[in-house]
Design a protein around this motif. Structure first.
Motif, PDB file in Angstrom:
ATOM      1  N   LEU A  48       0.708  -0.847   0.440  1.00  0.00           N
ATOM      2  CA  LEU A  48       0.048  -0.216   0.159  1.00  0.00           C
ATOM      3  C   LEU A  48       1.310   1.561  -0.135  1.00  0.00           C
ATOM      4  N   LEU A  49       1.851   1.772   0.822  1.00  0.00           N
ATOM      5  CA  LEU A  49       2.348   2.214   0.634  1.00  0.00           C
ATOM      6  C   LEU A  49       3.119   2.446  -0.163  1.00  0.00           C
ATOM      7  N   THR A  50       4.132   1.982  -1.060  1.00  0.00           N
ATOM      8  CA  THR A  50       4.801   2.153  -2.616  1.00  0.00           C
ATOM      9  C   THR A  50       4.149   2.653  -3.451  1.00  0.00           C
ATOM     10  N   ARG A  51       2.735   1.799  -3.510  1.00  0.00           N
ATOM     11  CA  ARG A  51       1.750   2.242  -4.116  1.00  0.00           C
ATOM     12  C   ARG A  51       1.686   3.542  -4.514  1.00  0.00           C
ATOM     13  N   ILE A  52       0.715   3.529  -2.437  1.00  0.00           N
ATOM     14  CA  ILE A  52       0.886   5.059  -2.848  1.00  0.00           C
ATOM     15  C   ILE A  52       1.853   6.516  -2.955  1.00  0.00           C
ATOM     16  N   GLN A  53       2.513   6.132  -3.048  1.00  0.00           N
ATOM     17  CA  GLN A  53       3.817   7.666  -2.725  1.00  0.00           C
ATOM     18  C   GLN A  53       4.903   6.664  -3.986  1.00  0.00           C
ATOM     19  N   SER A  54       4.412   6.485  -5.633  1.00  0.00           N
ATOM     20  CA  SER A  54       4.352   5.517  -6.809  1.00  0.00           C
ATOM     21  C   SER A  54       4.713   7.157  -7.467  1.00  0.00           C
ATOM     22  N   THR A  55       5.363   7.050  -8.191  1.00  0.00           N
ATOM     23  CA  THR A  55       4.828   8.303  -9.285  1.00  0.00           C
ATOM     24  C   THR A  55       4.976   7.843 -10.793  1.00  0.00           C
ATOM     25  N   ASN A  56       5.279   6.262 -10.412  1.00  0.00           N
ATOM     26  CA  ASN A  56       4.940   5.989 -11.522  1.00  0.00           C
ATOM     27  C   ASN A  56       3.563   5.944 -12.144  1.00  0.00           C
ATOM     28  N   ARG A  57       2.957   5.962 -13.172  1.00  0.00           N
ATOM     29  CA  ARG A  57       0.975   6.385 -13.341  1.00  0.00           C
ATOM     30  C   ARG A  57       0.633   4.966 -13.312  1.00  0.00           C
ATOM     31  N   LYS A  58       1.192   4.143 -13.722  1.00  0.00           N
ATOM     32  CA  LYS A  58       0.673   2.959 -13.822  1.00  0.00           C
ATOM     33  C   LYS A  58       0.778   2.078 -12.526  1.00  0.00           C
ATOM     34  N   GLN A  59       1.658   2.524 -11.617  1.00  0.00           N
ATOM     35  CA  GLN A  59       1.355   1.723 -10.620  1.00  0.00           C
ATOM     36  C   GLN A  59       1.017   3.146  -9.395  1.00  0.00           C
ATOM     37  N   LYS A  60       0.479   4.092  -9.170  1.00  0.00           N
ATOM     38  CA  LYS A  60       0.418   5.396  -8.360  1.00  0.00           C
ATOM     39  C   LYS A  60      -0.728   4.771  -8.514  1.00  0.00           C
ATOM     40  N   MET A  61      -1.381   4.355  -6.601  1.00  0.00           N
ATOM     41  CA  MET A  61      -2.753   5.158  -6.533  1.00  0.00           C
ATOM     42  C   MET A  61      -3.178   6.091  -5.364  1.00  0.00           C
ATOM     43  N   PRO A  62      -3.990   6.294  -5.638  1.00  0.00           N
ATOM     44  CA  PRO A  62      -4.338   6.228  -6.642  1.00  0.00           C
ATOM     45  C   PRO A  62      -4.508   6.867  -7.951  1.00  0.00           C
ATOM     46  N   PRO A  63      -5.306   5.892  -8.743  1.00  0.00           N
ATOM     47  CA  PRO A  63      -4.554   6.793 -10.209  1.00  0.00           C
ATOM     48  C   PRO A  63      -4.630   8.012  -9.998  1.00  0.00           C
ATOM     49  N   PRO A  64      -3.925   7.984 -11.478  1.00  0.00           N
ATOM     50  CA  PRO A  64      -4.740   9.930 -11.581  1.00  0.00           C
ATOM     51  C   PRO A  64      -6.412   9.964 -11.968  1.00  0.00           C
ATOM     52  N   GLY A  65      -6.842  11.411 -11.349  1.00  0.00           N
ATOM     53  CA  GLY A  65      -7.295  11.904 -11.795  1.00  0.00           C
ATOM     54  C   GLY A  65      -9.137  10.530 -10.988  1.00  0.00           C
ATOM     55  N   ARG A  66      -8.318   9.939 -10.222  1.00  0.00           N
ATOM     56  CA  ARG A  66      -9.348   8.819  -9.870  1.00  0.00           C
ATOM     57  C   ARG A  66      -9.460   9.188  -8.289  1.00  0.00           C
ATOM     58  N   GLY A  67      -9.647   9.987  -7.147  1.00  0.00           N
ATOM     59  CA  GLY A  67      -9.426  10.577  -6.259  1.00  0.00           C
ATOM     60  C   GLY A  67      -8.355  10.884  -5.618  1.00  0.00           C
ATOM     61  N   ASP A  68      -8.429  11.977  -4.570  1.00  0.00           N
ATOM     62  CA  ASP A  68      -7.196  13.060  -4.238  1.00  0.00           C
ATOM     63  C   ASP A  68      -6.033  12.293  -4.196  1.00  0.00           C
ATOM     64  N   PRO A  69      -5.012  12.156  -4.725  1.00  0.00           N
ATOM     65  CA  PRO A  69      -3.692  11.761  -4.077  1.00  0.00           C
ATOM     66  C   PRO A  69      -3.571  11.919  -2.546  1.00  0.00           C
ATOM     67  N   TRP A  70      -3.415  10.821  -1.734  1.00  0.00           N
ATOM     68  CA  TRP A  70      -2.347  11.049  -0.821  1.00  0.00           C
ATOM     69  C   TRP A  70      -2.375  12.199  -0.728  1.00  0.00           C
ATOM     70  N   THR A  71      -1.976  12.956   1.267  1.00  0.00           N
ATOM     71  CA  THR A  71      -1.460  13.912   1.184  1.00  0.00           C
ATOM     72  C   THR A  71       0.622  13.762   1.479  1.00  0.00           C
ATOM     73  N   LYS A  72       1.726  14.454   1.304  1.00  0.00           N
ATOM     74  CA  LYS A  72       2.843  13.421   2.429  1.00  0.00           C
ATOM     75  C   LYS A  72       2.397  13.712   4.160  1.00  0.00           C
ATOM     76  N   ALA A  73       2.022  14.264   4.651  1.00  0.00           N
ATOM     77  CA  ALA A  73       1.630  14.335   6.010  1.00  0.00           C
ATOM     78  C   ALA A  73       0.470  12.621   6.130  1.00  0.00           C
ATOM     79  N   GLU A  74      -0.124  12.248   5.092  1.00  0.00           N
ATOM     80  CA  GLU A  74      -0.917  11.153   5.033  1.00  0.00           C
ATOM     81  C   GLU A  74       0.555   9.997   4.716  1.00  0.00           C
ATOM     82  N   MET A  75       0.806   9.878   3.677  1.00  0.00           N
ATOM     83  CA  MET A  75       2.161   9.249   3.275  1.00  0.00           C
ATOM     84  C   MET A  75       2.697   8.853   5.161  1.00  0.00           C
TER      85      MET A  75
END
Length: 145
Positions: A99-126
């Motif tokens: 979960l942590l790796t997917r949330i922190q990823s900069t790769n569009r195919k791995q990033k959660m949530p995917p770009p355009g699907r929900g708000d990305p986690w903030t640095k504080a949340e990460m």
């Protein structure tokens, strides 16, 4: 004729093995003792779960509710999902599927949530999730020794 039976047997074995893995019979990464599991579940409920349910249908739980093809399938039941995520290794530090790796990823195919699907986690949340994962791993290591 004999080769057909052998092939049928092999295919049946493969199908059963695959079904067993999908049904949760795969690897178990839960190495916590009961007391540590209870402490970490309370922390998960207080710190991480609110981040996963935020955004309703746009949040982790809203999207990963079994309607999409994903290794992460959440029921919406915090206790059940916590146990499943521990067992499935979704909190393993530096693992490509964590979960942590997917949330922190900069790769569009791995990033959660995917770009355009929900708000990305903030640095504080990460940071909250990272602290939880690190503490959980320490408890897991304690049990493995």
């Amino acid at each position: 004729m004999k080769s057909r039976w052998i092939l049928a047997g092999l295919l049946t074995f493969a199908a059963c093995s695959f079904g067993f893995a999908l049904a949760g019979g795969g690897l178990n990464f839960d190495f916590l003792i009961d007391a540590d599991r209870a402490v970490m579940q309370k922390r998960f409920a207080k710190e991480v779960w609110p981040l996963m349910v935020r955004g309703g249908k746009e949040g982790c739980v809203g999207c990963h509710n079994g309607k999409i093809v994903s290794a992460l399938k959440l029921s919406g039941n915090m206790e059940k999902d916590f146990r499943m995520m521990i067992k499935d290794g979704l909190f393993i530090p530096n693992d490509a599927g964590s979960l942590l790796t997917r949330i922190q990823s900069t790769n569009r195919k791995q990033k959660m949530p995917p770009p355009g699907r929900g708000d990305p986690w903030t640095k504080a949340e990460m940071k909250v999730l990272h602290a939880f994962v690190v503490d959980l791993e320490k408890k897991q290591q304690k049990k493995r020794k």
